[in-house]
Design a protein around this motif. Structure first.
Motif, PDB file in Angstrom:
ATOM      1  N   ILE A   1       0.843  -1.205   0.000  1.00  0.00           N
ATOM      2  CA  ILE A   1       0.000   0.000   0.000  1.00  0.00           C
ATOM      3  C   ILE A   1       0.872   1.247   0.000  1.00  0.00           C
ATOM      4  O   ILE A   1       0.641   2.196  -0.752  1.00  0.00           O
ATOM      5  CB  ILE A   1      -0.944  -0.024   1.223  1.00  0.00           C
ATOM      6  N   LEU A   2       1.894   1.232   0.825  1.00  0.00           N
ATOM      7  CA  LEU A   2       2.795   2.392   0.872  1.00  0.00           C
ATOM      8  C   LEU A   2       3.486   2.589  -0.469  1.00  0.00           C
ATOM      9  O   LEU A   2       3.597   3.711  -0.968  1.00  0.00           O
ATOM     10  CB  LEU A   2       3.821   2.172   1.994  1.00  0.00           C
ATOM     11  N   GLY A   3       3.917   1.495  -1.080  1.00  0.00           N
ATOM     12  CA  GLY A   3       4.583   1.613  -2.370  1.00  0.00           C
ATOM     13  C   GLY A   3       3.659   2.101  -3.456  1.00  0.00           C
ATOM     14  O   GLY A   3       4.064   2.846  -4.347  1.00  0.00           O
ATOM     15  N   SER A   4       2.381   1.723  -3.383  1.00  0.00           N
ATOM     16  CA  SER A   4       1.458   2.140  -4.430  1.00  0.00           C
ATOM     17  C   SER A   4       1.147   3.628  -4.349  1.00  0.00           C
ATOM     18  O   SER A   4       0.647   4.201  -5.309  1.00  0.00           O
ATOM     19  CB  SER A   4       0.157   1.345  -4.331  1.00  0.00           C
ATOM     20  N   LEU A   5       1.418   4.253  -3.202  1.00  0.00           N
ATOM     21  CA  LEU A   5       1.181   5.700  -3.086  1.00  0.00           C
ATOM     22  C   LEU A   5       2.351   6.504  -3.667  1.00  0.00           C
ATOM     23  O   LEU A   5       2.214   7.696  -3.896  1.00  0.00           O
ATOM     24  CB  LEU A   5       0.966   6.101  -1.626  1.00  0.00           C
ATOM     25  N   ASP A   6       3.498   5.875  -3.851  1.00  0.00           N
ATOM     26  CA  ASP A   6       4.665   6.508  -4.469  1.00  0.00           C
ATOM     27  C   ASP A   6       5.048   7.811  -3.774  1.00  0.00           C
ATOM     28  O   ASP A   6       5.095   8.872  -4.402  1.00  0.00           O
ATOM     29  CB  ASP A   6       4.382   6.778  -5.945  1.00  0.00           C
ATOM     30  N   PRO A   7       5.300   7.789  -2.474  1.00  0.00           N
ATOM     31  CA  PRO A   7       5.685   9.036  -1.806  1.00  0.00           C
ATOM     32  C   PRO A   7       7.166   9.327  -1.973  1.00  0.00           C
ATOM     33  O   PRO A   7       7.977   8.408  -2.071  1.00  0.00           O
ATOM     34  CB  PRO A   7       5.359   8.754  -0.339  1.00  0.00           C
ATOM     35  N   ILE A   8       7.503  10.588  -2.057  1.00  0.00           N
ATOM     36  CA  ILE A   8       8.903  11.021  -2.061  1.00  0.00           C
ATOM     37  C   ILE A   8       9.071  11.928  -0.851  1.00  0.00           C
ATOM     38  O   ILE A   8       8.452  12.982  -0.740  1.00  0.00           O
ATOM     39  CB  ILE A   8       9.247  11.784  -3.350  1.00  0.00           C
ATOM     40  N   MET A   9       9.928  11.511   0.075  1.00  0.00           N
ATOM     41  CA  MET A   9       9.975  12.237   1.347  1.00  0.00           C
ATOM     42  C   MET A   9      10.643  13.596   1.216  1.00  0.00           C
ATOM     43  O   MET A   9      10.335  14.505   1.978  1.00  0.00           O
ATOM     44  CB  MET A   9      10.703  11.393   2.397  1.00  0.00           C
ATOM     45  N   GLY A  10      11.541  13.754   0.275  1.00  0.00           N
ATOM     46  CA  GLY A  10      12.153  15.061   0.082  1.00  0.00           C
ATOM     47  C   GLY A  10      11.118  16.122  -0.225  1.00  0.00           C
ATOM     48  O   GLY A  10      11.266  17.290   0.142  1.00  0.00           O
ATOM     49  N   GLU A  11      10.056  15.697  -0.886  1.00  0.00           N
ATOM     50  CA  GLU A  11       8.997  16.622  -1.241  1.00  0.00           C
ATOM     51  C   GLU A  11       7.998  16.777  -0.095  1.00  0.00           C
ATOM     52  O   GLU A  11       7.539  17.885   0.189  1.00  0.00           O
ATOM     53  CB  GLU A  11       8.310  16.056  -2.475  1.00  0.00           C
ATOM     54  N   ALA A  12       7.703  15.663   0.587  1.00  0.00           N
ATOM     55  CA  ALA A  12       6.717  15.729   1.659  1.00  0.00           C
ATOM     56  C   ALA A  12       7.239  16.532   2.841  1.00  0.00           C
ATOM     57  O   ALA A  12       6.492  17.290   3.468  1.00  0.00           O
ATOM     58  CB  ALA A  12       6.347  14.315   2.101  1.00  0.00           C
ATOM     59  N   ASP A  13       8.508  16.392   3.171  1.00  0.00           N
ATOM     60  CA  ASP A  13       9.079  17.095   4.325  1.00  0.00           C
ATOM     61  C   ASP A  13       9.635  18.459   3.944  1.00  0.00           C
ATOM     62  O   ASP A  13       9.676  19.361   4.773  1.00  0.00           O
ATOM     63  CB  ASP A  13      10.212  16.272   4.939  1.00  0.00           C
ATOM     64  N   ARG A  14      10.080  18.600   2.723  1.00  0.00           N
ATOM     65  CA  ARG A  14      10.673  19.839   2.198  1.00  0.00           C
ATOM     66  C   ARG A  14      11.822  20.313   3.070  1.00  0.00           C
ATOM     67  O   ARG A  14      11.739  21.250   3.811  1.00  0.00           O
ATOM     68  CB  ARG A  14       9.632  20.937   2.024  1.00  0.00           C
TER      69      ARG A  14
END
Lengths: 408, 260
Positions: A395-408
């Motif tokens: 499930i986490l992989g299917s959301l394709d998060p990039i933490m550099g962008e989420a945390d900024r």
């Protein structure tokens, strides 16, 4: 390779439909004390969290009762940093935000500054930006597919098979970018008013060769995934995100389209050259992990089609509409504000900028970035409860998060 | 920051027993050979450099060929590659993971963020380089470094491991970096490389193997002869920006990868 391979495997009723409507703020004090309740920390260092992301999982046996996400392990103060720097210096910094698709980040920040400063972008530069964005989308989705293959425990042939194949294709796209900009990623090729590097001679031919090759490979991956019973069993009916919840959480991009919402800023609010070409938006009705995978794989094929159109249609002309940059304080903004949203591989990336006027003319007075990944992660407390612990990485992989962008 | 290594001792007390030294030396050579050629990497990948770390393990550069594979747990690993910005919130976790790694252990600082913090150095939430928390053996500059540069750094670390186990200091690196980069040139040449002609057609790309090993990009023995690479690729490379560091990378000769 047949056309039917693109079709979704016939689905029974999603198994986890009864799990919808979970409460992410559930109070666990009323939980059965006899039950085998356990708290498990996943991350911040975990190979499947796609960066530094922490999940606190409350488990009943192997079933997740409650999930609490924690972000901020990669908070680098980018917005504050950009307020200290001038408009010209911002581009290489935002490259590092969404480090899987730096091209679209550069576009977003420069479009916001152009809107604030009132600078026109020439048509050739607009075409080049659109082309780069579409090729970046292919590279980004290939990286997602490769890591998704690892998350699934090598469902497509065992181990890191899919990872190896997808990275091979991704390298070819990076090669093409390298020919233009001289860098594999973190290109720093967009500037205020246009582009910095022109396309070299013979580049278009190489683009066609590479994209033809990648297109045939993507057909193969699509057939591998939709006919592989392990892949389908682990993704169908897993992590269903209903349409209403997705809209409520502000989720955009492929995840929203996989939930059945026909929304794509490339078509609905065209920027750059998208008003001159027709984008076929890919949607899926079910909102599970399989839908998200299929939408992304089909988007790759669509991006290949668009890239080929764009690379043939690049008009002649200048590539930058502003004066060449001689000093970093060259651009002075009046008081005012601008908001620009565009469609990155992960969704709607918004940039809001306030010009400072007389006192702080050469740099933004305030800058706010709206990352699509942060909104995608906010769905996790709703998606995870009710699933088993092995579904977490899928499930986490299917959301394709990039933490550099989420945390900024 | 220099790392104090004077207290590192790799000699076993048994070595001082009479008559054992010859056998011990042979065993030690064997152990050194094993240790240098199986440097398992613990990927402390926080941001952009982590993607290049993945690319190093992936198909083109293929770190496997020198016995380096990436593991997900610190307890199986010899080398921690710190790839990316380390924040104040993350640094205690990095330290904890470093302490969980078994001795002897090594650390590579990959990229300018891990070396010094780069332009995030003065930000309130970022620590100025990982060597303020754990000792670093090899620094690899770049933002991010190419996979070939990481491979060159791993080769450099092998040299250091060899020297340290032999009871010596690692020699200063006098060579130009191109020599190390030549050793690590990818098996699939890049578009910038003269090995790869821009006139390669799709049929030729697909010729040698479809879901295969990418060997088609190297000229297969039965493939029709390509146009002379020199004239055609000049048109591309002369117009490419001059700051590219990959221009220095030279592909291996055809014999080395003809069997791919």
């Amino acid at each position: 390779m047949s056309a039917s391979s693109a079709a979704r495997p016939s689905s029974a009723a999603p198994a986890s439909a009864a799990r919808l409507g979970v409460d992410p703020h559930r109070d666990l004090s009323d939980y059965d004390p006899e039950a085998d309740l356990m708290v498990l920390n996943m991350g911040p260092q975990h190979p499947s969290t796609h960066g530094v992301f922490r999940l606190k999982l409350h488990l009943d046996g192997e079933t997740i009762v409650r999930a609490v996400p924690y972000v901020g392990y990669l908070h680098r103060g980018v917005e504050k940093l950009l307020e200290e720097l001038t408009f010209v210096q911002a581009t290489p910094i935002v490259d590092k935000n969404d480090y899987v698709s730096p091209m679209t980040n550069e576009q977003a920040i420069n479009m916001a500054f152009e809107a604030l400063l009132g600078i026109e972008v020439p048509r050739r530069a607009r075409y080049m930006r659109t082309l780069f964005a579409e090729m970046q989308r292919i590279a980004s989705h290939l990286l997602w597919l490769s890591t998704f293959g690892i998350d699934m425990g090598g469902a497509l042939g065992g181990g890191t098979t899919l990872f190896m194949h997808c990275f091979r294709e991704r390298e070819w796209i990076l090669d093409l970018f390298e020919l233009v900009t001289g860098a594999r990623f973190h290109y720093n090729t967009h500037t205020i008013g246009g582009n910095r590097h022109d396309i070299p001679a013979g580049w278009a031919k190489q683009v066609h060769t590479t994209l033809d090759l990648i297109a045939s490979r993507i057909d193969e991956y699509l057939e591998l995934s939709t006919t592989n019973s392990i892949f389908v069993a682990r993704t169908r009916g897993v992590g269903i995100l209903p349409k209403e919840l997705a809209l409520e959480l502000g989720i955009t991009g492929p995840i929203l389209r996989a939930s059945g919402v026909d929304h794509d800023l490339r078509r609905d609010a065209p920027f750059h050259a998208y008003d001159e070409i027709e984008v076929k938006v890919q949607t899926e009705p079910d909102g599970d992990c399989l839908s998200r995978a299929l939408v992304r794989v089909r988007e790759m094929k669509e991006s290949i089609r668009l890239s080929k159109l764009l690379v043939d249609g690049i008009p002649e002309g200048p590539i930058c509409g502003a004066r060449p940059i001689k000093n970093p304080t060259q651009f002075k903004a009046k008081e005012g504000q601008a908001y620009v949203a565009l469609e990155t591989p992960r969704g709607e990336l918004g940039t809001y900028v306030i010009g400072g006027g007389k006192n702080k003319a050469a740099s933004p007075y305030r800058l706010k970035i709206r990352p699509p990944s942060l909104h995608a992660l906010s769905a996790l407390p709703y998606l995870l409860p009710g699933h088993s612990i092995s579904d977490t990485v899928v499930i986490l992989g299917s959301l394709d998060p990039i933490m550099g962008e989420a945390d900024r | 920051m220099a790392v104090d290594e004077s207290d590192r001792n790799y000699e076993h007390p048994l070595y001082s027993m009479p008559g054992l030294s010859v056998a011990a030396t042979s065993v030690d050579k064997l152990l050194t050979w094993g240790a240098t050629n199986s440097l398992w990497v613990f990927a402390m990948a926080t941001s952009c450099c982590g993607i290049e770390l993945m690319a190093t393990a992936a198909s083109r550069v293929d770190a496997d060929r020198m016995g380096t594979i990436i593991r997900g747990t610190p307890r199986q690993c010899d080398v921690m590659v710190v790839a990316g910005t380390i924040t104040v919130k993350m640094a205690p976790r990095v330290l904890k993971l470093w302490e969980q790694m078994p001795e002897p252990k090594w650390c590579i600082a990959m990229g300018s963020c891990a070396i010094s913090g780069d332009f995030y150095r003065d930000i309130y939430s970022v620590i100025p380089g990982i060597d303020t928390a754990i000792p670093v053996d090899v620094y690899i500059p770049g933002c991010p470094p190419n996979p070939e540069q990481l491979m060159a750094g791993l080769i450099r670390l092998q040299e250091k491991v060899r020297a340290v186990r032999g009871g010596e200091w690692a020699p200063k690196d006098e060579r130009p970096e191109t020599e190390a980069m030549q050793k690590t040139a990818p098996s699939i040449p890049r578009l910038l490389s003269a090995e790869r002609s821009p006139d390669v057609t799709l049929a030729q790309l697909l010729g040698a193997g479809n879901l295969g090993l990418g060997g088609a990009l190297n000229r297969a023995a039965d493939a029709p002869p390509l146009a002379a690479p020199q004239e055609t690729s000049d048109a591309i490379t002369t117009q490419a920006p001059t700051e590219t560091s990959e221009g220095a990378v030279e592909s291996p000769s055809e014999d080395e990868h003809a069997d791919a």
